[in-house]
Design a protein around this motif. Structure first.
Motif, PDB file in Angstrom:
ATOM      1  N   VAL A 170      37.412  45.381  41.440  1.00 25.30           N
ATOM      2  CA  VAL A 170      36.419  44.790  40.542  1.00 25.30           C
ATOM      3  C   VAL A 170      35.530  43.886  41.383  1.00 25.30           C
ATOM      4  O   VAL A 170      36.032  42.957  42.026  1.00 25.30           O
ATOM      5  CB  VAL A 170      37.087  43.958  39.421  1.00 25.30           C
ATOM      6  CG1 VAL A 170      36.023  43.362  38.497  1.00 25.30           C
ATOM      7  CG2 VAL A 170      38.069  44.816  38.632  1.00 25.30           C
ATOM      8  N   THR A 171      34.235  44.169  41.445  1.00 29.62           N
ATOM      9  CA  THR A 171      33.328  43.386  42.270  1.00 29.62           C
ATOM     10  C   THR A 171      32.386  42.562  41.395  1.00 29.62           C
ATOM     11  O   THR A 171      32.088  42.919  40.255  1.00 29.62           O
ATOM     12  CB  THR A 171      32.480  44.289  43.182  1.00 29.62           C
ATOM     13  OG1 THR A 171      31.636  45.120  42.367  1.00 29.62           O
ATOM     14  CG2 THR A 171      33.354  45.179  44.047  1.00 29.62           C
ATOM     15  N   LEU A 174      32.745  36.019  39.350  1.00 29.93           N
ATOM     16  CA  LEU A 174      33.572  35.821  38.164  1.00 29.93           C
ATOM     17  C   LEU A 174      32.781  34.974  37.172  1.00 29.93           C
ATOM     18  O   LEU A 174      32.558  33.776  37.382  1.00 29.93           O
ATOM     19  CB  LEU A 174      34.892  35.139  38.534  1.00 29.93           C
ATOM     20  CG  LEU A 174      36.018  36.068  39.015  1.00 29.93           C
ATOM     21  CD1 LEU A 174      35.629  36.793  40.298  1.00 29.93           C
ATOM     22  CD2 LEU A 174      37.310  35.297  39.222  1.00 29.93           C
ATOM     23  N   LYS A 178      31.295  39.567  32.791  1.00 32.31           N
ATOM     24  CA  LYS A 178      31.941  40.602  33.593  1.00 32.31           C
ATOM     25  C   LYS A 178      33.319  40.981  33.062  1.00 32.31           C
ATOM     26  O   LYS A 178      33.894  41.981  33.501  1.00 32.31           O
ATOM     27  CB  LYS A 178      32.061  40.125  35.042  1.00 32.31           C
ATOM     28  CG  LYS A 178      30.723  39.792  35.702  1.00 32.31           C
ATOM     29  CD  LYS A 178      29.852  41.013  35.906  1.00 32.31           C
ATOM     30  CE  LYS A 178      28.597  40.659  36.698  1.00 32.31           C
ATOM     31  NZ  LYS A 178      27.733  41.827  36.954  1.00 32.31           N
ATOM     32  N   HIS A 180      36.462  39.801  33.331  1.00 31.70           N
ATOM     33  CA  HIS A 180      37.647  39.852  34.194  1.00 31.70           C
ATOM     34  C   HIS A 180      38.930  39.607  33.401  1.00 31.70           C
ATOM     35  O   HIS A 180      39.975  40.191  33.703  1.00 31.70           O
ATOM     36  CB  HIS A 180      37.522  38.822  35.313  1.00 31.70           C
ATOM     37  CG  HIS A 180      36.439  39.124  36.301  1.00 31.70           C
ATOM     38  ND1 HIS A 180      35.111  38.828  36.054  1.00 31.70           N
ATOM     39  CD2 HIS A 180      36.478  39.689  37.539  1.00 31.70           C
ATOM     40  CE1 HIS A 180      34.386  39.193  37.095  1.00 31.70           C
ATOM     41  NE2 HIS A 180      35.176  39.717  38.002  1.00 31.70           N
ATOM     42  N   LEU A 184      42.265  41.888  33.324  1.00 30.28           N
ATOM     43  CA  LEU A 184      43.584  41.377  33.679  1.00 30.28           C
ATOM     44  C   LEU A 184      44.579  41.599  32.541  1.00 30.28           C
ATOM     45  O   LEU A 184      45.762  41.878  32.785  1.00 30.28           O
ATOM     46  CB  LEU A 184      43.472  39.901  34.045  1.00 30.28           C
ATOM     47  CG  LEU A 184      44.721  39.228  34.617  1.00 30.28           C
ATOM     48  CD1 LEU A 184      45.327  40.027  35.761  1.00 30.28           C
ATOM     49  CD2 LEU A 184      44.388  37.810  35.074  1.00 30.28           C
ATOM     50  N   LEU A 199      45.440  45.322  41.495  1.00 27.57           N
ATOM     51  CA  LEU A 199      44.120  44.900  41.033  1.00 27.57           C
ATOM     52  C   LEU A 199      43.527  43.911  42.017  1.00 27.57           C
ATOM     53  O   LEU A 199      44.148  42.892  42.326  1.00 27.57           O
ATOM     54  CB  LEU A 199      44.234  44.255  39.647  1.00 27.57           C
ATOM     55  CG  LEU A 199      42.972  43.612  39.062  1.00 27.57           C
ATOM     56  CD1 LEU A 199      41.863  44.643  38.879  1.00 27.57           C
ATOM     57  CD2 LEU A 199      43.292  42.925  37.737  1.00 27.57           C
ATOM     58  N   PHE A 201      40.209  41.595  42.659  1.00 27.17           N
ATOM     59  CA  PHE A 201      38.938  40.983  42.299  1.00 27.17           C
ATOM     60  C   PHE A 201      38.235  40.546  43.585  1.00 27.17           C
ATOM     61  O   PHE A 201      38.827  39.844  44.410  1.00 27.17           O
ATOM     62  CB  PHE A 201      39.135  39.735  41.427  1.00 27.17           C
ATOM     63  CG  PHE A 201      39.651  40.011  40.038  1.00 27.17           C
ATOM     64  CD1 PHE A 201      39.219  41.109  39.315  1.00 27.17           C
ATOM     65  CD2 PHE A 201      40.560  39.148  39.446  1.00 27.17           C
ATOM     66  CE1 PHE A 201      39.680  41.358  38.033  1.00 27.17           C
ATOM     67  CE2 PHE A 201      41.025  39.380  38.164  1.00 27.17           C
ATOM     68  CZ  PHE A 201      40.588  40.488  37.454  1.00 27.17           C
ATOM     69  N   SER A 205      33.970  32.545  42.513  1.00 21.91           N
ATOM     70  CA  SER A 205      34.233  31.940  41.211  1.00 21.91           C
ATOM     71  C   SER A 205      32.936  31.345  40.689  1.00 21.91           C
ATOM     72  O   SER A 205      32.323  30.494  41.345  1.00 21.91           O
ATOM     73  CB  SER A 205      35.307  30.865  41.342  1.00 21.91           C
ATOM     74  OG  SER A 205      36.508  31.421  41.848  1.00 21.91           O
ATOM     75  N   ILE A 216      44.535  33.240  37.245  1.00 22.03           N
ATOM     76  CA  ILE A 216      44.712  34.012  38.480  1.00 22.03           C
ATOM     77  C   ILE A 216      45.561  33.240  39.484  1.00 22.03           C
ATOM     78  O   ILE A 216      46.513  33.774  40.071  1.00 22.03           O
ATOM     79  CB  ILE A 216      43.339  34.372  39.088  1.00 22.03           C
ATOM     80  CG1 ILE A 216      42.592  35.344  38.189  1.00 22.03           C
ATOM     81  CG2 ILE A 216      43.508  34.960  40.491  1.00 22.03           C
ATOM     82  CD1 ILE A 216      41.154  35.604  38.614  1.00 22.03           C
ATOM     83  N   HIS A 228      42.683  38.235  44.798  1.00 23.41           N
ATOM     84  CA  HIS A 228      41.328  37.735  44.600  1.00 23.41           C
ATOM     85  C   HIS A 228      40.771  37.293  45.944  1.00 23.41           C
ATOM     86  O   HIS A 228      41.299  36.378  46.576  1.00 23.41           O
ATOM     87  CB  HIS A 228      41.298  36.555  43.620  1.00 23.41           C
ATOM     88  CG  HIS A 228      39.938  35.982  43.418  1.00 23.41           C
ATOM     89  ND1 HIS A 228      39.701  34.672  43.041  1.00 23.41           N
ATOM     90  CD2 HIS A 228      38.687  36.550  43.553  1.00 23.41           C
ATOM     91  CE1 HIS A 228      38.410  34.456  42.944  1.00 23.41           C
ATOM     92  NE2 HIS A 228      37.767  35.574  43.254  1.00 23.41           N
ATOM     93  N   TYR A 249      34.122  48.433  36.182  1.00 22.29           N
ATOM     94  CA  TYR A 249      32.897  47.674  35.957  1.00 22.29           C
ATOM     95  C   TYR A 249      32.661  47.583  34.454  1.00 22.29           C
ATOM     96  O   TYR A 249      31.927  48.382  33.868  1.00 22.29           O
ATOM     97  CB  TYR A 249      31.720  48.353  36.661  1.00 22.29           C
ATOM     98  CG  TYR A 249      30.599  47.397  36.989  1.00 22.29           C
ATOM     99  CD1 TYR A 249      30.727  46.483  38.033  1.00 22.29           C
ATOM    100  CD2 TYR A 249      29.421  47.407  36.259  1.00 22.29           C
ATOM    101  CE1 TYR A 249      29.703  45.601  38.339  1.00 22.29           C
ATOM    102  CE2 TYR A 249      28.386  46.525  36.562  1.00 22.29           C
ATOM    103  CZ  TYR A 249      28.534  45.633  37.596  1.00 22.29           C
ATOM    104  OH  TYR A 249      27.527  44.747  37.909  1.00 22.29           O
TER     105      TYR A 249
END
Length: 331
Positions: A170-171, A174, A178, A180, A184, A199, A201, A205, A216, A228, A249
């Motif tokens: 996942v780009t 944060l 998006k 996230h 999660l 997973l 990320f 942030s 996270i 992350h 995405y």
């Protein structure tokens, strides 16, 4: 027509012509100090391109001085989300962004949009203001890395290089839109059923995500199944697109959705929100889903296989389209 492209900067009303841009650290090149440049004044025949987010700057004294000398200014508006969905952003951005856009509309020659979706939203906004602005479509390219592909990614956690269990990427920063946290949630459901997926990320942030960051940082699967990375260079991102099992995405809204295009040009399967703008970026490549936990869980349980990369669109073709547009507009 011969065209010279050069970077410039401004301070107050003054302009400076730069011999080149110093490499960005994330390009993976040796960093050097940015030269200050030579003072000059844009004028007749010069076209100033404002293609990045500049609403926290005060470019108008410099822009107006250049316009008085006969220069033209053109800009890219990537989206209208700070105006349309202010709750997703930092307080005060809606007003700042709106004032900046209105000031731009009174000065711009050609206004570019990265997608038909944004072009239509801009046209509606311009019409509401009672203005007349030339709007042109200029989609992004997806070939951000031109170096030799990495064989072994230095600095990537070892457990992400072992090939044990599928890895999903996942780009992006944060931030609330998006989703996230929803992603999660889906992985927590998988992990509770002993699914081996991992997973990752990748992104800084951002804002309004304190609860997500705390979740996270204290997650029991952190550094085991959950990872992350705040930022990585272009070579590492290229490697990830070429080696992970999929990009997720699930953005709630976009101006373009560049990671979707970048992933497709490297053969990376994509699970994406079913948005018209992401269909513009990804075509038939992604698996499009509704941004709900159960839909994502089902997609993760039956992931697509990697396949030969799509041809995509290059930044060179984007540049050629930009130059042709300006030639036609000012022939």
């Amino acid at each position: 027509m011969d065209v010279r492209v050069a970077p410039v900067r401004f301070e107050g009303e003054r302009w400076y012509l730069l011999p080149g841009l110093a490499p960005h650290p994330l390009e993976g090149a040796v960093t050097t100090r940015q030269e200050q440049g030579i003072e000059f004044l844009p004028g007749e025949g010069d076209h100033l391109l404002m293609f990045d987010a500049s609403w926290y700057l005060e470019p108008w004294p410099a822009i107006d001085r250049a316009l008085e000398q006969g220069a033209q200014v053109h800009a890219m508006v990537h989206d209208l989300l700070p105006i349309e969905q202010p709750v997703w952003f930092r307080p005060g951005l809606q007003q700042r962004f709106g004032c900046h856009l209105d000031a731009l509309l009174g000065r711009v020659g050609v206004l570019f949009a990265p997608s038909v979706h944004v072009q239509q939203r801009l046209a509606e906004y311009v019409n509401r203001k009672g203005l007349s602005v030339e709007l042109k479509l200029l989609p992004h390219g997806g070939d951000f890395f031109a170096g030799e592909p990495l064989r072994s990614p230095h600095g990537l956690p070892t457990s992400l290089q072992t090939g044990q269990g599928p890895i999903f990427l996942v780009t992006g920063t944060l931030e609330p839109r998006k989703q996230h946290a929803l992603i999660l949630d889906a992985f927590d459901e998988l992990w509770n059923s002993l699914h081996p997926a991992k997973l990752l990320f990748v992104g800084r942030s951002g804002w309004k995500v304190d609860a997500l960051i705390d979740r996270i940082d204290h997650h029991p699967r952190l550094h085991d199944r959950l990872f992350h990375l705040q930022q990585i260079d272009d070579a590492m991102l290229d490697w990830l697109y070429r080696n992970v099992d999929g990009l997720i995405y699930l953005s709630r809204a976009e101006g373009f959705g560049l990671p979707v295009l970048e992933a497709s040009m490297r053969g990376c399967p994509v699970i994406a929100t079913d948005l018209p703008v992401l269909r513009e970026a990804g075509g038939n490549w992604p698996l499009y889903i509704q941004p709900r936990q159960e839909a994502l869980t089902q997609a993760l349980m039956h992931p697509a296989s990697r396949k030969p990369a799509s041809a995509g669109r290059t930044w060179a073709s984007t540049l050629a389209r930009l130059v042709a547009t300006l030639e036609n507009a000012y022939a």
